[in-house]
Design a protein around this motif. Structure first.
Motif, PDB file in Angstrom:
ATOM      1  N   LYS A   1       0.831  -1.297  -0.443  1.00 53.27           N
ATOM      2  CA  LYS A   1      -0.368  -0.025  -0.045  1.00 53.27           C
ATOM      3  C   LYS A   1       0.747   1.514  -0.103  1.00 53.27           C
ATOM      4  O   LYS A   1       0.827   2.034  -0.734  1.00 53.27           O
ATOM      5  CB  LYS A   1      -1.214   0.215   1.277  1.00 53.27           C
TER       6      LYS A   1
ATOM      7  N   LYS B   1      -5.038   5.561 -10.561  1.00 50.53           N
ATOM      8  CA  LYS B   1      -4.953   4.457  -9.504  1.00 50.53           C
ATOM      9  C   LYS B   1      -3.340   4.679 -10.251  1.00 50.53           C
ATOM     10  O   LYS B   1      -2.626   4.215  -8.665  1.00 50.53           O
ATOM     11  CB  LYS B   1      -5.404   3.940  -9.855  1.00 50.53           C
TER      12      LYS B   1
ATOM     13  N   GLN C   1      -3.810  -8.678  -4.591  1.00 53.76           N
ATOM     14  CA  GLN C   1      -4.762  -7.573  -3.706  1.00 53.76           C
ATOM     15  C   GLN C   1      -5.644  -6.751  -5.270  1.00 53.76           C
ATOM     16  O   GLN C   1      -6.840  -6.968  -5.221  1.00 53.76           O
ATOM     17  CB  GLN C   1      -4.063  -5.892  -3.587  1.00 53.76           C
TER      18      GLN C   1
ATOM     19  N   ARG D   1      -9.602  -8.239  -4.902  1.00 55.54           N
ATOM     20  CA  ARG D   1     -10.393  -6.665  -4.865  1.00 55.54           C
ATOM     21  C   ARG D   1     -12.658  -6.718  -4.917  1.00 55.54           C
ATOM     22  O   ARG D   1     -12.858  -7.714  -5.401  1.00 55.54           O
ATOM     23  CB  ARG D   1     -10.431  -5.130  -5.560  1.00 55.54           C
ATOM     24  N   ASP D   2     -12.975  -6.294  -4.411  1.00 58.72           N
ATOM     25  CA  ASP D   2     -14.219  -6.213  -4.368  1.00 58.72           C
ATOM     26  C   ASP D   2     -15.503  -5.478  -5.008  1.00 58.72           C
ATOM     27  O   ASP D   2     -16.098  -4.992  -4.723  1.00 58.72           O
ATOM     28  CB  ASP D   2     -15.226  -7.489  -3.363  1.00 58.72           C
ATOM     29  N   HIS D   3     -14.557  -3.882  -5.626  1.00 57.21           N
ATOM     30  CA  HIS D   3     -15.069  -3.549  -5.932  1.00 57.21           C
ATOM     31  C   HIS D   3     -15.344  -2.216  -7.011  1.00 57.21           C
ATOM     32  O   HIS D   3     -13.258  -2.728  -7.536  1.00 57.21           O
ATOM     33  CB  HIS D   3     -15.847  -2.166  -5.848  1.00 57.21           C
TER      34      HIS D   3
END
Lengths: 295, 295
Positions: free
Chosen positions: A4, A45, A289, A293-295
């Motif tokens: 991150k 991003k 990652q 991810r869930d979105h």
């Protein structure tokens, strides 16, 4: 540094580089330059610059050279978003919560800003003296241009437009994705390798395979999320892809088989990394990652 | 060979090169490729390829290298025409008596065809191994990209759009022309020199001066012809530039002073050629023909 933190550090780094490169190239066309900056610097991003940088560091590349390569890839990405959003294309008013370029400025300015950002990618990679042999720098230009043009991203966008209201086969869908988004993701990784040491060039094909598989896995997951999150969180039965009458991995294979495909692609991507005798943990973490991810 | 024969020979040559290069790059996007070919191959005086070739031959360049350079410049020119013709820009239905690209296809395809033709220019110059040192090949890419982007042609187009209904000063008008059309004409000449011998590089600045002066003289003459031919042959008192409310050399200086300026620019262009110790007769003849045309 955690993944991150590293992502955030690369994001800040690329934003700074893009600002600097724009500032060094003052155009008499003030409005054009403002539109280029708007599209390039605000948000994003920065997945592609992350890939160029992390792969490049694994391959022993010079940091300043990676900055230029990553900035060039991001210019191509930004130009493609401006043009994709135009009324004649996807006709989008918002991108990342902000007015799209043709909304914030006007359509003519947006077309020209996209054009000039594409050019800027090639200005960046050709004008500067990079810490690689000139032959390698030419190869970087060849890789980026091929990935961007009619046999890459731009061809994919044309195929995607032609595919609306068409039932595609799985190979056809894969081709669209590989060209439209995969080609530039792969180029980002390839530029990282090309900026690296002579020795690292031996793993060019393995890094390329990783990037191609990762790019495709990302698309499969996008299709899954479009169905899963729209059903669960929005209470709608159809996702936007289905509403737009687009072929997706879910409409083609069904949800379960699409999830199996995602896992298979992810595993193959990791296998490609295992063939590389460097520490590629950061890329494994990034793939994990991105694909969980869930979105 | 007379100038006319030479022009025709270069025209046929560049058309063949463009066809071959397109055929070698088959895109899955059939419609996109058709639109690229339509815009690129059909018609055109091929002024820029002529300049690259003739200057290159004067400088001892390899013929195949000049073919690639000339094709790259023509790709940039063709892309700029497609985008200039779009509804959001000049909104033209016809070009050279044929439907414009977005009329023959559709707007989305025309935007993408322009995009992919720009990319193709940089593919051509970076993918192929040219008969020049790699550093020189990088310089060719740098020259073409700089001339095309926000500090060149694209910037000029943005300034030109912004200038409609504006009264420009002479320096401002000169800037618009130098960027919008002069930059690419100059790049065509510079690529010819860069493709040439080591010795010829000493005259890079003189060839550049010739090209810049020629490009500007061409524009002044365009403005003069717009008034003279519309009045004499069409019986109209206003040319299309005046109707479109554009500043021109004639509206700024008056017809007589514009004609004096044209002569001065022509003379200076010839003086630049005289500083070059090679046989530049063909360029003198070309300038003469270009600047004495009556339509």
């Amino acid at each position: 540094m955690s993944l991150k933190q590293l992502l955030e550090s690369y994001r800040q780094d690329i934003n700074q580089v893009l600002e600097q490169q724009l500032e060094q190239r003052v155009s008499a066309a003030v409005q054009l330059q403002a539109a280029m900056r708007y599209a390039l610097v605000l948000g994003g991003k920065r997945v592609r610059p992350f890939l160029s940088h992390s792969v490049g560091e694994i391959c022993g590349a010079d940091r300043a050279t990676l900055d230029v390569a990553a900035a060039a890839v991001e210019c191509i990405h930004a130009y493609s978003l401006i043009h994709d959003d135009l009324p004649a294309m996807d006709d989008d008013d918002l991108r990342r919560g902000q007015p799209t370029c043709h909304r914030a400025f006007d359509e003519a300015t947006a077309i020209l800003a996209g054009d000039a950002l594409q050019t800027l990618a090639f200005e960046l990679l050709s004008e500067q003296s990079l810490a690689v042999p000139s032959e390698r720098q030419l190869k970087m230009l060849a890789v980026l241009s091929r990935a961007s043009g009619s046999r890459g991203m731009c061809g994919g966008q044309a195929l995607d437009l032609a595919a609306t209201n068409q039932q595609l086969s799985e190979p056809q869908l894969e081709q669209v994705h590989n060209l439209k988004t995969g080609a530039l993701i792969t180029a980002a990784v390839q530029l990282g390798v090309l900026a690296g040491s002579e020795e690292a060039q031996a793993y060019y094909a393995d890094f390329t395979a990783f990037a191609t598989l990762l790019g495709l896995a990302f698309q499969v997951q996008d299709d899954i999320l479009d169905v899963v999150s729209s059903t669960e969180t929005l209470g709608k039965t159809n996702g936007k892809d289905e509403a737009a009458n687009k072929s997706t991995y879910v409409t083609l294979l069904g949800l379960e088989a699409a999830q199996v495909k995602l896992q298979q692609l992810h595993q193959k991507a990791l296998q490609a990394l295992q063939r590389i005798p460097y520490n590629t943990t950061i890329l494994e973490q990034f793939a994990e990652q991105l694909l969980k991810r869930d979105h």
